[in-house]
Design a protein around this motif. Structure first.
Motif, PDB file in Angstrom:
ATOM      1  N   SER A  76      27.180  25.949  20.520  1.00 33.36           N
ATOM      2  CA  SER A  76      27.497  26.063  19.090  1.00 33.36           C
ATOM      3  C   SER A  76      28.799  26.822  18.848  1.00 33.36           C
ATOM      4  O   SER A  76      29.318  26.815  17.743  1.00 33.36           O
ATOM      5  N   GLY A  77      29.284  27.508  19.876  1.00 36.79           N
ATOM      6  CA  GLY A  77      30.496  28.316  19.710  1.00 36.79           C
ATOM      7  C   GLY A  77      30.189  29.698  19.146  1.00 36.79           C
ATOM      8  O   GLY A  77      31.082  30.508  18.953  1.00 36.79           O
ATOM      9  N   ARG A  78      28.893  29.966  18.882  1.00 37.44           N
ATOM     10  CA  ARG A  78      28.543  31.289  18.344  1.00 37.44           C
ATOM     11  C   ARG A  78      28.474  32.322  19.447  1.00 37.44           C
ATOM     12  O   ARG A  78      28.363  31.975  20.613  1.00 37.44           O
ATOM     13  N   LYS A  79      28.435  33.586  19.003  1.00 38.65           N
ATOM     14  CA  LYS A  79      28.347  34.667  19.970  1.00 38.65           C
ATOM     15  C   LYS A  79      26.942  34.688  20.597  1.00 38.65           C
ATOM     16  O   LYS A  79      26.780  34.849  21.799  1.00 38.65           O
ATOM     17  N   PHE A  80      25.936  34.549  19.752  1.00 41.10           N
ATOM     18  CA  PHE A  80      24.551  34.539  20.237  1.00 41.10           C
ATOM     19  C   PHE A  80      23.987  33.127  20.117  1.00 41.10           C
ATOM     20  O   PHE A  80      24.222  32.445  19.110  1.00 41.10           O
ATOM     21  N   ALA A  81      23.221  32.722  21.139  1.00 41.90           N
ATOM     22  CA  ALA A  81      22.663  31.361  21.149  1.00 41.90           C
ATOM     23  C   ALA A  81      21.701  31.165  19.985  1.00 41.90           C
ATOM     24  O   ALA A  81      20.983  32.090  19.598  1.00 41.90           O
ATOM     25  N   THR A  82      21.694  29.963  19.441  1.00 40.03           N
ATOM     26  CA  THR A  82      20.789  29.686  18.323  1.00 40.03           C
ATOM     27  C   THR A  82      19.407  29.269  18.820  1.00 40.03           C
ATOM     28  O   THR A  82      18.477  29.136  18.049  1.00 40.03           O
ATOM     29  N   GLY A  83      19.255  29.056  20.117  1.00 38.03           N
ATOM     30  CA  GLY A  83      17.956  28.684  20.683  1.00 38.03           C
ATOM     31  C   GLY A  83      18.125  28.415  22.171  1.00 38.03           C
ATOM     32  O   GLY A  83      19.237  28.540  22.705  1.00 38.03           O
ATOM     33  N   ALA A  84      16.998  28.032  22.820  1.00 41.29           N
ATOM     34  CA  ALA A  84      17.023  27.847  24.281  1.00 41.29           C
ATOM     35  C   ALA A  84      17.982  26.730  24.700  1.00 41.29           C
ATOM     36  O   ALA A  84      18.458  26.699  25.828  1.00 41.29           O
ATOM     37  N   LYS A  85      18.255  25.812  23.775  1.00 40.18           N
ATOM     38  CA  LYS A  85      19.076  24.654  24.164  1.00 40.18           C
ATOM     39  C   LYS A  85      20.558  24.838  23.831  1.00 40.18           C
ATOM     40  O   LYS A  85      21.380  23.985  24.166  1.00 40.18           O
ATOM     41  N   ASP A  86      20.877  25.963  23.181  1.00 43.52           N
ATOM     42  CA  ASP A  86      22.266  26.169  22.761  1.00 43.52           C
ATOM     43  C   ASP A  86      23.090  26.754  23.915  1.00 43.52           C
ATOM     44  O   ASP A  86      23.474  27.914  23.908  1.00 43.52           O
ATOM     45  N   TRP A  87      23.359  25.918  24.906  1.00 44.03           N
ATOM     46  CA  TRP A  87      24.209  26.391  26.004  1.00 44.03           C
ATOM     47  C   TRP A  87      24.926  25.217  26.661  1.00 44.03           C
ATOM     48  O   TRP A  87      24.492  24.066  26.576  1.00 44.03           O
ATOM     49  N   GLU A  88      26.021  25.550  27.307  1.00 41.21           N
ATOM     50  CA  GLU A  88      26.711  24.607  28.184  1.00 41.21           C
ATOM     51  C   GLU A  88      27.364  25.437  29.283  1.00 41.21           C
ATOM     52  O   GLU A  88      27.489  26.662  29.145  1.00 41.21           O
ATOM     53  N   MET A  89      27.774  24.802  30.367  1.00 40.24           N
ATOM     54  CA  MET A  89      28.383  25.558  31.451  1.00 40.24           C
ATOM     55  C   MET A  89      29.647  26.265  30.935  1.00 40.24           C
ATOM     56  O   MET A  89      30.394  25.686  30.135  1.00 40.24           O
ATOM     57  N   TRP A  90      29.874  27.453  31.411  1.00 41.50           N
ATOM     58  CA  TRP A  90      31.048  28.225  30.963  1.00 41.50           C
ATOM     59  C   TRP A  90      32.329  27.459  31.299  1.00 41.50           C
ATOM     60  O   TRP A  90      33.285  27.460  30.544  1.00 41.50           O
ATOM     61  N   ASP A  91      32.281  26.776  32.461  1.00 41.14           N
ATOM     62  CA  ASP A  91      33.413  25.946  32.868  1.00 41.14           C
ATOM     63  C   ASP A  91      32.845  24.845  33.774  1.00 41.14           C
ATOM     64  O   ASP A  91      31.831  25.066  34.446  1.00 41.14           O
ATOM     65  N   ASP A  92      33.504  23.705  33.802  1.00 42.82           N
ATOM     66  CA  ASP A  92      32.991  22.594  34.622  1.00 42.82           C
ATOM     67  C   ASP A  92      32.900  22.969  36.095  1.00 42.82           C
ATOM     68  O   ASP A  92      32.133  22.366  36.857  1.00 42.82           O
ATOM     69  N   SER A  93      33.709  23.951  36.507  1.00 47.26           N
ATOM     70  CA  SER A  93      33.731  24.300  37.936  1.00 47.26           C
ATOM     71  C   SER A  93      32.516  25.135  38.368  1.00 47.26           C
ATOM     72  O   SER A  93      32.291  25.322  39.568  1.00 47.26           O
ATOM     73  N   VAL A  94      31.743  25.648  37.392  1.00 49.41           N
ATOM     74  CA  VAL A  94      30.676  26.606  37.742  1.00 49.41           C
ATOM     75  C   VAL A  94      29.632  26.020  38.703  1.00 49.41           C
ATOM     76  O   VAL A  94      29.366  26.602  39.765  1.00 49.41           O
ATOM     77  N   PRO A  95      29.032  24.842  38.380  1.00 52.30           N
ATOM     78  CA  PRO A  95      27.964  24.354  39.271  1.00 52.30           C
ATOM     79  C   PRO A  95      28.445  24.147  40.710  1.00 52.30           C
ATOM     80  O   PRO A  95      27.768  24.542  41.668  1.00 52.30           O
ATOM     81  N   ALA A  96      29.646  23.547  40.850  1.00 52.96           N
ATOM     82  CA  ALA A  96      30.153  23.262  42.210  1.00 52.96           C
ATOM     83  C   ALA A  96      30.370  24.560  42.975  1.00 52.96           C
ATOM     84  O   ALA A  96      30.052  24.664  44.172  1.00 52.96           O
ATOM     85  N   LYS A  97      30.877  25.571  42.277  1.00 52.45           N
ATOM     86  CA  LYS A  97      31.153  26.853  42.928  1.00 52.45           C
ATOM     87  C   LYS A  97      29.841  27.510  43.386  1.00 52.45           C
ATOM     88  O   LYS A  97      29.764  28.080  44.486  1.00 52.45           O
ATOM     89  N   LEU A  98      28.818  27.435  42.556  1.00 49.29           N
ATOM     90  CA  LEU A  98      27.530  28.025  42.934  1.00 49.29           C
ATOM     91  C   LEU A  98      26.937  27.286  44.134  1.00 49.29           C
ATOM     92  O   LEU A  98      26.400  27.890  45.069  1.00 49.29           O
TER      93      LEU A  98
END
Ligand SMILES: Nc1ncnc2c1ncn2[C@@H]1O[C@H](COP(=O)(O)OP(=O)(O)OP(=O)(O)O)[C@@H](O)[C@H]1O
Length: 414
Positions: A76-98
């Motif tokens: 949502s672009g907010r500081k605090f999530a509006t619910g459990a589904k309000d998220w996306e990876m911080w950057d596309d590179s995150v999953p591959a790096k982990l």
């Protein structure tokens, strides 16, 4: 039976199994990952909720990550999530790096402060569901430690880390040299990069430093950016000790004659430690509101002790003339001296000691909240001889450690 009703039946069975698993604290993630609670409950809430596994083998290399604005950001672009589904990876590179870290033999572990749980602003299940979804989307086993309030486990305290390495790593010894921690609370000032806001705290950087492992911001770790300047924003305990080495002085403050001693100093300025060291061993009776409950009880206990011919030390913050007056009157009525011991501990150091004390205690006793300092400041009136003191003795803080644990906690960033 039609294929539709078969499907429905299978779904009902699956739902029941899922519900039963959830009731047992288990997840759908495999690898034996299950939710547990850790630490002594306070007001019905556990200080730590953790996703751990008894079957995943331990690893000697840990790659720790904060979650919000490190692994994910809000959709949502907010500081605090509006619910459990309000998220996306911080950057596309995150999953591959982990995944790469996992392949290189690292255990990936999330450490997150979620004081919103204690404040009832966010439900534990919302965070748990989000973590499960992140893990599901990365596709590797990840442990997670959630601190639910302003308690002893809150980063930068190392207690979540300690619990993880001591009890959730299958007794495998962790090699700190090889470990790392990534988080966005890194003490960077406003405009550390064009248009970037100030970091809300330096807690993640402190967490890494307290553990003694390498620290990176998400920009440094995932995007390969150069390290940005930062400030710790609190007392530097190591520097402080270098400039003020621990003392073992043999000073004496007791009096041969019966007297009243009034301590003055902000919360956690070291008053109780001082009176325990210099007065109690010589028979002074301590009166203290934290242990006795009310000012009336303190006054009664002080009068009784004086009537028994004993000296009294009033170990409260005693910021105002009014707070000190009844005890000065008692001394005058008895025609004995009344000395004031006025702690000179700087405020920043007292705040530090406030955290040291919280971390020293195994119980659920917490630090004095900021409001305690504000009340002290609001009521403060500099002690004066005009109040009737025979002497006012200013006490500079000198570090003294009861044991190695005390010293090592003092050296932690808070
Ligand atoms: N000289 C010292 N050197 C190192 N640590 C100290 C020293 N004096 C006090 N401390 C630590 O600081 C913390 C606070 O000390 P203490 O409880 O004596 O403060 P206080 O002024 O009595 O606090 P309060 O007003 O909240 O009762 C404790 O963890 C204590 O161990």
């Amino acid at each position: 039976m039609s294929s539709r009703s078969e499907k429905l039946k299978r779904k009902a069975v699956d739902d029941t199994k899922t519900k039963a698993k959830k009731a047992r604290g288990e997840t759908e993630l495999g690898d034996g990952l299950r939710w547990i609670q850790h630490g002594k409950e306070v007001k019905g809430a556990c200080p730590v909720i953790a996703l751990t596994s008894d079957t995943l083998p331990g690893r000697d290399k840990i790659a720790g990550f904060d979650i919000d604005f490190t692994i994910i950001r809000t959709q949502s672009g907010r500081k605090f999530a509006t619910g459990a589904k309000d998220w996306e990876m911080w950057d596309d590179s995150v999953p591959a790096k982990l995944k790469e870290l996992h392949k290189d033999g690292y255990r990936i572990v999330f450490f997150t402060n979620q004081a919103g749980i204690e404040k009832l602003k966010v439900k534990p299940n919302e965070i748990k569901d989000k973590i499960e979804a992140i893990i599901g989307s990365v596709g590797i086993p990840i442990l997670a430690f959630i601190c639910t309030g302003e308690n002893h486990f809150r980063k930068p305290s190392t207690r979540m880390w300690d619990f993880m390495v001591e009890e959730c790593n299958q007794s495998v010894t962790v090699d700190l040299e090889k470990c790392l921690y990534v988080g966005d609370a890194a003490g960077r000032a406003k405009n550390w990069a064009p248009g970037k806001p100030k970091d809300f705290s330096c807690g993640d950087r402190m967490f890494g430093a307290n553990i003694g492992i390498k620290f990176y911001t998400p920009e440094e770790y995932f995007l390969g950016e150069k390290a940005a300047p930062f400030e710790w924003r609190s007392l530097n305990p190591i520097d402080y000790l270098k400039k003020n080495p621990a003392s073992n002085d043999k000073e004496e403050y007791k009096s041969k004659n019966q007297e009243v001693v009034i301590m003055v100093g902000c919360p956690a300025s070291g008053k109780s430690s001082f009176r325990k060291r210099y007065f109690e061993p010589h028979g002074y009776v301590a009166v203290n509101r934290d242990t006795m409950g009310t000012q009336e009880k303190c006054i009664k206990a002080a009068k009784n002790a004086l009537n028994e011919g004993k000296s009294v030390v009033v170990d409260n913050t005693n910021p105002s003339v009014a707070a000190r007056e009844p005890y000065i009157d008692m001394a005058h009525n008895k025609e004995i001296a009344c000395r004031c011991f006025y702690m000179q501990t700087p405020l920043e150091l007292a705040h530090h000691l406030n955290y040291v004390r919280q971390n020293q205690t195994e119980s659920e006793v917490r630090r004095i909240p900021d409001v305690g300092y504000n009340v002290y400041k609001k009521n403060f009136e500099e002690p004066s001889k005009l109040e009737g003191f025979s002497e006012i003795i200013k006490i500079d803080f000198k570090p003294r450690f009861a044991n190695a644990k005390h010293e090592s906690l003092f050296k932690n960033w808070t």
